[in-house]
Design an enzyme around this catalytic site. Sequence first.
Site, PDB file in Angstrom:
ATOM      1  N   GLU A 181     151.176-143.072   1.725  1.00  0.00           N
ATOM      2  CA  GLU A 181     151.300-143.753   0.434  1.00  0.00           C
ATOM      3  C   GLU A 181     152.579-144.560   0.278  1.00  0.00           C
ATOM      4  O   GLU A 181     153.317-144.382  -0.701  1.00  0.00           O
ATOM      5  CB  GLU A 181     151.145-142.720  -0.696  1.00  0.00           C
ATOM      6  CG  GLU A 181     149.809-141.985  -0.599  1.00  0.00           C
ATOM      7  CD  GLU A 181     149.673-140.838  -1.602  1.00  0.00           C
ATOM      8  OE1 GLU A 181     150.603-140.602  -2.366  1.00  0.00           O
ATOM      9  OE2 GLU A 181     148.608-140.190  -1.589  1.00  0.00           O
ATOM     10  N   ASN A 222     148.715-143.968   5.969  1.00  0.00           N
ATOM     11  CA  ASN A 222     147.615-143.506   5.127  1.00  0.00           C
ATOM     12  C   ASN A 222     147.916-143.866   3.670  1.00  0.00           C
ATOM     13  O   ASN A 222     149.044-143.694   3.203  1.00  0.00           O
ATOM     14  CB  ASN A 222     147.546-141.969   5.279  1.00  0.00           C
ATOM     15  CG  ASN A 222     146.343-141.323   4.655  1.00  0.00           C
ATOM     16  OD1 ASN A 222     145.222-141.772   4.881  1.00  0.00           O
ATOM     17  ND2 ASN A 222     146.556-140.256   3.895  1.00  0.00           N
ATOM     18  N   HIS A 258     139.713-141.757  -2.500  1.00  0.00           N
ATOM     19  CA  HIS A 258     139.485-140.928  -3.694  1.00  0.00           C
ATOM     20  C   HIS A 258     138.780-141.825  -4.707  1.00  0.00           C
ATOM     21  O   HIS A 258     139.427-142.571  -5.446  1.00  0.00           O
ATOM     22  CB  HIS A 258     140.812-140.401  -4.246  1.00  0.00           C
ATOM     23  CG  HIS A 258     141.505-139.458  -3.312  1.00  0.00           C
ATOM     24  ND1 HIS A 258     140.979-138.218  -3.002  1.00  0.00           N
ATOM     25  CD2 HIS A 258     142.646-139.573  -2.603  1.00  0.00           C
ATOM     26  CE1 HIS A 258     141.788-137.601  -2.156  1.00  0.00           C
ATOM     27  NE2 HIS A 258     142.804-138.404  -1.889  1.00  0.00           N
ATOM     28  N   GLU A 286     140.355-139.015   3.121  1.00  0.00           N
ATOM     29  CA  GLU A 286     140.382-138.055   2.011  1.00  0.00           C
ATOM     30  C   GLU A 286     139.233-138.303   1.034  1.00  0.00           C
ATOM     31  O   GLU A 286     139.401-138.225  -0.184  1.00  0.00           O
ATOM     32  CB  GLU A 286     141.729-138.142   1.273  1.00  0.00           C
ATOM     33  CG  GLU A 286     142.934-137.956   2.174  1.00  0.00           C
ATOM     34  CD  GLU A 286     144.277-137.966   1.439  1.00  0.00           C
ATOM     35  OE1 GLU A 286     144.276-137.830   0.210  1.00  0.00           O
ATOM     36  OE2 GLU A 286     145.296-138.114   2.119  1.00  0.00           O
ATOM     37  N   ASP A 288     136.549-138.297  -1.576  1.00  0.00           N
ATOM     38  CA  ASP A 288     135.853-137.545  -2.622  1.00  0.00           C
ATOM     39  C   ASP A 288     135.415-138.544  -3.688  1.00  0.00           C
ATOM     40  O   ASP A 288     135.969-139.640  -3.796  1.00  0.00           O
ATOM     41  CB  ASP A 288     136.674-136.374  -3.209  1.00  0.00           C
ATOM     42  CG  ASP A 288     138.073-136.730  -3.642  1.00  0.00           C
ATOM     43  OD1 ASP A 288     138.300-137.873  -4.082  1.00  0.00           O
ATOM     44  OD2 ASP A 288     138.961-135.856  -3.559  1.00  0.00           O
TER      45      ASP A 288
HETATM   46  O1  G3I Z   1     150.886-123.065  -3.818  1.00  0.00           O
HETATM   47  C1  G3I Z   1     151.311-123.148  -5.178  1.00  0.00           C
HETATM   48  C2  G3I Z   1     151.098-121.841  -5.891  1.00  0.00           C
HETATM   49  O2  G3I Z   1     151.910-120.854  -5.302  1.00  0.00           O
HETATM   50  C3  G3I Z   1     151.444-122.010  -7.356  1.00  0.00           C
HETATM   51  O3  G3I Z   1     151.158-120.832  -8.050  1.00  0.00           O
HETATM   52  C4  G3I Z   1     150.635-123.149  -7.955  1.00  0.00           C
HETATM   53  C5  G3I Z   1     151.006-123.408  -9.421  1.00  0.00           C
HETATM   54  O4  G3I Z   1     150.711-124.711  -9.814  1.00  0.00           O
HETATM   55  O5  G3I Z   1     150.878-124.325  -7.217  1.00  0.00           O
HETATM   56  C6  G3I Z   1     150.511-124.214  -5.857  1.00  0.00           C
HETATM   57  O6  G3I Z   1     150.790-125.441  -5.236  1.00  0.00           O
HETATM   58  C7  G3I Z   1     149.888-126.484  -5.517  1.00  0.00           C
HETATM   59  C8  G3I Z   1     149.337-127.008  -4.204  1.00  0.00           C
HETATM   60  O7  G3I Z   1     148.529-128.136  -4.431  1.00  0.00           O
HETATM   61  C9  G3I Z   1     148.495-125.941  -3.481  1.00  0.00           C
HETATM   62  O8  G3I Z   1     147.397-125.581  -4.258  1.00  0.00           O
HETATM   63  C10 G3I Z   1     150.642-127.580  -6.238  1.00  0.00           C
HETATM   64  O9  G3I Z   1     151.035-127.146  -7.529  1.00  0.00           O
HETATM   65  C11 G3I Z   1     149.777-128.800  -6.360  1.00  0.00           C
HETATM   66  O10 G3I Z   1     150.556-129.875  -6.878  1.00  0.00           O
HETATM   67  C12 G3I Z   1     149.251-129.207  -4.998  1.00  0.00           C
HETATM   68  O11 G3I Z   1     148.392-130.301  -5.171  1.00  0.00           O
HETATM   69  C13 G3I Z   1     148.110-130.997  -3.975  1.00  0.00           C
HETATM   70  C14 G3I Z   1     148.465-132.470  -4.171  1.00  0.00           C
HETATM   71  O12 G3I Z   1     148.134-133.171  -2.991  1.00  0.00           O
HETATM   72  C15 G3I Z   1     149.943-132.671  -4.439  1.00  0.00           C
HETATM   73  O13 G3I Z   1     150.222-133.997  -4.667  1.00  0.00           O
HETATM   74  C16 G3I Z   1     146.627-130.877  -3.691  1.00  0.00           C
HETATM   75  O14 G3I Z   1     146.319-129.518  -3.412  1.00  0.00           O
HETATM   76  C17 G3I Z   1     146.283-131.750  -2.499  1.00  0.00           C
HETATM   77  O15 G3I Z   1     144.882-131.759  -2.335  1.00  0.00           O
HETATM   78  C18 G3I Z   1     146.761-133.164  -2.760  1.00  0.00           C
HETATM   79  O16 G3I Z   1     146.455-133.951  -1.649  1.00  0.00           O
HETATM   80  C19 G3I Z   1     146.844-135.305  -1.731  1.00  0.00           C
HETATM   81  C20 G3I Z   1     147.104-135.760  -0.310  1.00  0.00           C
HETATM   82  O17 G3I Z   1     148.072-134.940   0.285  1.00  0.00           O
HETATM   83  C21 G3I Z   1     147.554-137.216  -0.297  1.00  0.00           C
HETATM   84  N1  G3I Z   1     146.610-138.067  -0.970  1.00  0.00           N
HETATM   85  C22 G3I Z   1     146.251-137.647  -2.323  1.00  0.00           C
HETATM   86  C23 G3I Z   1     145.757-136.210  -2.320  1.00  0.00           C
HETATM   87  C24 G3I Z   1     145.309-135.802  -3.701  1.00  0.00           C
HETATM   88  O18 G3I Z   1     146.381-135.761  -4.596  1.00  0.00           O
END
Ligand code: G3I
Length: 472
Positions: A181, A222, A258, A286, A288
Site C-alpha cells: 500500500e 501490493n 477488496h 486479497e 473479498d
Molecule cells: O490479536 C489482537 C488481539 O489480541 C486483540 O484482543 C484484538 C483487539 O482488537 O486485536 C487483535 O488484533 C487484530 C488483528 O487484526 C488480528 O485479529 C487487530 O486489532 C486488527 O486491527 C487486525 O486487523 C487486520 C488488518 O489487516 C489491520 O490493518 C486484519 O485482521 C487483516 O485481515 C487486515 O489485512 C489487511 C492486509 O494486511 C492488507 N490489505 C488490507 C487488509 C484488510 O484490512
Amino acid sequence: MRTSRTSRTTSRTTSRTAGTSVSPLWRRVSAVCAGLAATAALLAAGTTAARAADTPLRDLAAAKSKVVGTAVTGSKLTGGYGDIAGREFSSLTPGNAMKWGSVEPTQGNFNWAEADQIVAFAQAHDQQVRGHTLVWHNQNPNWLTNGSWTPAQLGGLLQNHINTEVGRYQGKIAAWDVVNEPFNEDGTYRPTLWYNGLGADYIASALTWARAADPAAKLYINDYNVEGVNAKSTALYNLVKSLKERGVPIDGVGLQAHLILGQVPSTLQQNIQRFADLGVDVAITELDIRMALPADTAKLAQQRADYKAVTAACVAVARCVNLTVWGFTDSDSWVDSTFPGYGAATPYDANYAPKPAYYGIAEALGGGTTTPPPTGACTASYGVGSQWNTGFTGNVTISCSGASLSSWKVSWTYAPGQRITQAWNATCSQSGAAVTCSNTSYNGTVPSGGSVTFGFNASWSGSNPVPTVTLG
Ligand code: G3I
C-alpha cells in the site's frame, strides 16, 4: 430444535383430534427464504460426502496453471477450517502473522510461532506461502512507530527486518508482498514512516534487500483500489516500469481486490494485462466482495457472478499466477468489523458451507457449469396457539437448515379484523393489514440447524385465517 417443534405440533394436533371443546389450531404455513446463506453444509458427515464430489479449487486452478490461495489465521488451522484450507487451496497467506508488529512486538524479541505454524501447515499440504508483508504503514510495533530515528537508523532497521524475516523463511516462501500500500488514491506516494524518513526509494531498497535475503522468492508490490485502470494503478504501473528500467528486482504486482458487490471494475482484465505486458506477474492477493447485510438470494447470486468475473479475468491472462481470497469463510473476515452493516464477503459461510461465490470461482476455473449450489434455507412458520371468541395467541418460528441468519424480519398480511396487540421475543408493528416483526437484540442469530420462536397476542373478528409469512 426442529424435532421439538414438530413434536409440539403433533401433540396439539392430537388434542384437537381428540375433540377438546376449545381446540387450539396449529395451522402452520412455511415461507421459504432460500439462499440466505448457501450450502449443503450442516457440518455433519453428510456435508463432507456431498462436497467430496466437487473438484477442489486447487485442482481446477492447477489445470489452468494457476494457484488459488486464501489468507489464514494460524490458530484456526484445525478441524473443518483446516480441512478446507488444506483441501481447496494451493497457497496460504498469513493474514496477520508475518507483519512486523506480530513478529517483533518488542525490539529484538521475536515471535514466529503463528508464522511458523502456517508455513509448516503449507508444507504438509503441498502449498505455497505468500509472505505478507515486509514494509507497511500499519501493524508495525509501537517501539518502531513511536521511536525517533535518523534516516540512517530507519534504513538500518528496515534492512535488518527484511534480512531477518526473509532469511528465516528462505526457500519456503513463493512470493513476498515486500511493499504494501505505498500509494494514495490520486497516485501520489502515501506519506508513511518509510516515505517520510527514506524518500520514495525505500521501495527500491526494500526490494533489493529482499532479493539478497532470498533470491528465489518472487518480489511483489501490493495495493488496494488498483484493480481497474485508474490514477492509483497507473502510478503503480509507472513505478514498476521505472524499477524494471533501473534494474531493481521486481517480479510482480498484487491487486488486493477488496471489492463491493456489483462493482468489479470493467477494466480489470485490461489492467492485469498491462502489468503482464510490462514483464511482471500479477496476483489477485486479497479478494473479498462485501455486501450490505443481510444476504439474500439475489445478492448471493450477484456475488457469485462477481467472483466468477474476477477469477475469469485472472484466468484470461497467463501472467496472472495466483488468486487469493482474504479469508475463505465469513467467520474469518476483516470486513464485518471494519464496515458495520456489511459482510458475507467470502466464498464460504460462517458454518464453512460453500456459498454460490465458491461455485463462481470454480466455474471460472473450468469447473462444471451445471454444479448446483447446495440449497440451504431458512423458513418461517406461523402457528395459532389458543383461540377464543375475540382473541388468540400466535407464534412464529424461524428455522435454518444449511443456512444461517444474523438478523431476521418476517412479515405477513392480516385479514380484516386481525390485529397484533402485544409481542414477545420480537419487535412487531402493524400498519393497516401489514404486520412486520424483527428480531430483538438477543435473538437475531439463527444458526444452521437452529431455530428462534417469538409469540404474540392478537385480536380477531369474522374469521382468523393463517397468513402466508415472508422471511427476508
Ligand atoms: O490479536 C489482537 C488481539 O489480541 C486483540 O484482543 C484484538 C483487539 O482488537 O486485536 C487483535 O488484533 C487484530 C488483528 O487484526 C488480528 O485479529 C487487530 O486489532 C486488527 O486491527 C487486525 O486487523 C487486520 C488488518 O489487516 C489491520 O490493518 C486484519 O485482521 C487483516 O485481515 C487486515 O489485512 C489487511 C492486509 O494486511 C492488507 N490489505 C488490507 C487488509 C484488510 O484490512
